[in-house]
Design an enzyme around this catalytic site. Sequence first.
Site, short mmCIF file in Angstrom:
data_model
loop_
_atom_site.label_atom_id
_atom_site.label_comp_id
_atom_site.label_asym_id
_atom_site.label_seq_id
_atom_site.Cartn_x
_atom_site.Cartn_y
_atom_site.Cartn_z
N TYR A 31 95.94 18.83 46.85
CA TYR A 31 94.83 19.55 46.14
C TYR A 31 93.61 19.01 46.69
CZ TYR A 31 97.98 20.83 42.28
OH TYR A 31 98.90 21.53 41.57
N GLU B 46 102.48 18.14 36.97
CA GLU B 46 103.56 18.21 37.97
C GLU B 46 104.13 16.56 38.09
OE1 GLU B 46 101.52 19.78 41.16
OE2 GLU B 46 101.07 21.66 40.01
N GLY C 89 117.85 45.86 40.43
CA GLY C 89 118.27 45.26 41.78
C GLY C 89 118.52 43.91 41.83
N GLY D 194 116.95 41.69 40.72
CA GLY D 194 116.59 40.86 39.35
C GLY D 194 117.75 40.90 38.39
N THR E 278 119.72 38.44 39.21
CA THR E 278 120.38 37.27 39.41
C THR E 278 120.12 36.41 38.02
OG1 THR E 278 118.68 36.99 40.63
CG2 THR E 278 120.57 37.30 41.68
N PRO E 279 118.79 36.25 37.56
CA PRO E 279 118.72 35.42 36.31
C PRO E 279 119.55 35.83 35.02
CG PRO E 279 116.71 36.66 36.72
CD PRO E 279 117.48 36.85 37.75
N VAL F 176 108.42 37.33 37.37
CA VAL F 176 108.16 38.31 38.76
C VAL F 176 108.42 37.54 39.91
CG1 VAL F 176 106.20 38.77 40.13
CG2 VAL F 176 106.22 39.19 37.48
N GLY G 156 108.04 35.95 43.31
CA GLY G 156 106.66 35.76 44.28
C GLY G 156 105.45 35.59 43.28
N PRO G 157 104.40 35.74 43.84
CA PRO G 157 103.15 35.65 42.96
C PRO G 157 103.16 36.35 41.83
CG PRO G 157 102.64 36.03 45.33
CD PRO G 157 104.24 36.34 45.30
#
Length: 401
Positions: free
Chosen positions: A95, A137, A277, A279, A281-282, A394, A396-397
Site C-alpha cells: 500500500y 485483509e 459460458g 460463468g 463454474t460457481p 464479475v 476480473g475487475p
Amino acid sequence: MLTDKHIDIIKSTIPLLENAGPALTSHFYQRLFTHNPELQDIFNMANQHSGRQQVALFEAIAAYAKNIDNLVVLTSAVERIAQKHTSFNIKAPHYAVVGHHLIETLRELASDAFTADVEEAWTNAYQFLAQIFINREAELYQERANSIGGWKDSRAFTVINKKAESTLVTSFTFAPVDNKPVIGFKPGQYLGIEVSDPTKEFKEIRQYSLSDKANNKTYRISVKREANNVAGKVHNGIVSTYLHDKVQVGDEINLYAPAGDFFFVDRQAPVVLLSAGVGITPMQSMLETLAQQGYNNSVHYLHACENSEQHSFSVKTAHLISENNWQQDIWYRDDVTGNPATTGVHQGLMDLTKIALPIEQGNFYLCGPIAFMQFAKQQLLNLGVIANNIHYEVFGPHTEL
C-alpha cells in the site's frame, strides 16, 4: 488523520478527477510498473492490456472521493476488493508503494491544481483508506490461517485430476502436497492460483471459481481456454493456455486460500441459478452443494452457451436436476441437438419471459460475460424481481450492472 478540511478539499477535486478520467489511472499504472516492475508478479497484466483495470481503478477512486464523508455506502466494495487482494497475497507494504505512485501521478497530471493542501488531503485520504483495507485483509488472513485446514500465503498442491468438461473448459483437481486437510469454502467463492511459466519473466496470479462442493480434502477449478481480442488482435489467455497445454496430473502448483464475497446464502427461499459460458463454474459449486444439503426449497437452473459442445457439466447437472426434482432450462445459440442428457433445451438467447420463475420470493444468482448479466438482470427487473434479490459475480475487475 482525516479532517473535515481534508474532506472538503477531496470533494473539491472531484471535477479534476472526472476531467482526467481513466487516463489518470493509465498514467498511474505506467508509472507504477516502470518504477516497481516486480509488482507485475501480482497484477493481472491481461487486464492492463484490455484497459479494464484502469477503468475499474478510476471508478473506485472517484467513488471514494464522492463518498468520503459517507464511507458506509462503500462497505460492500471494500469487502469485495479486500477479498480479491488476499487472493493476490497483497500485504501492508504494497500500500505504501501504491500510495506513493498515486500521489506522484496526481502531481504530474494536475501540477497547477496540486497545491500543498491538496497533496496533504489526498495523502491523508489515501492512508485512511489503505488502513481500512490493511486491517480487513489482516483479519481475513488470520481467520483463514486459524481455520481447520487453513494457511497463510501460498501453499503447494498437486494436480490429481485433469478433465475436459467441454470443448473450451477443463477441470483441475488439486490435493495438498502435505496431505493435510484444506479449509472449506462457500459455494461461489474462488481460488487464487499462482503460475510460474519458465518462458515468462514474471509469475502470474489468477482467480478461478471453485466448481465443486467443499470436502476439506481437495479443490476443483474449471478453466476456460481464453482468447481475448484487444485492439483487433487475438491474445490467448496466458494462464488459461498454460494450464490447458502445460499443466498435467502430478505437477505441483501454489494456491492461495479460497476467497470472494459472492456466494450462496441460505435465505430459506427458492433459488435461481443463471449463467452463461464459463460463468457456469460457481453455479456448479452451488448446485452440487445444494444437492448435498438436500435443499428444501425449489431450485431452477438456467444456462446459456453457444452449443452442446460448449456446455460444461451437462451430464452431471442433468443428473442432479432429475435426482432432486428441480427445474432446468438451457439455451444454445447455435443448435439444440446433440445433447440427450439435458431437458428443457431452447434455441437462441436466454428468454426469461417464457418460463415460470419465483419472481417475488426467489433469490437469483448470476455469472457470465458482463453483457449477458446486464441482459439477464434487466429481464429480471422487468419481470418484477427486487434488485436486492439479484446477486452476481464479475470475472476480473468489477463492473456495476
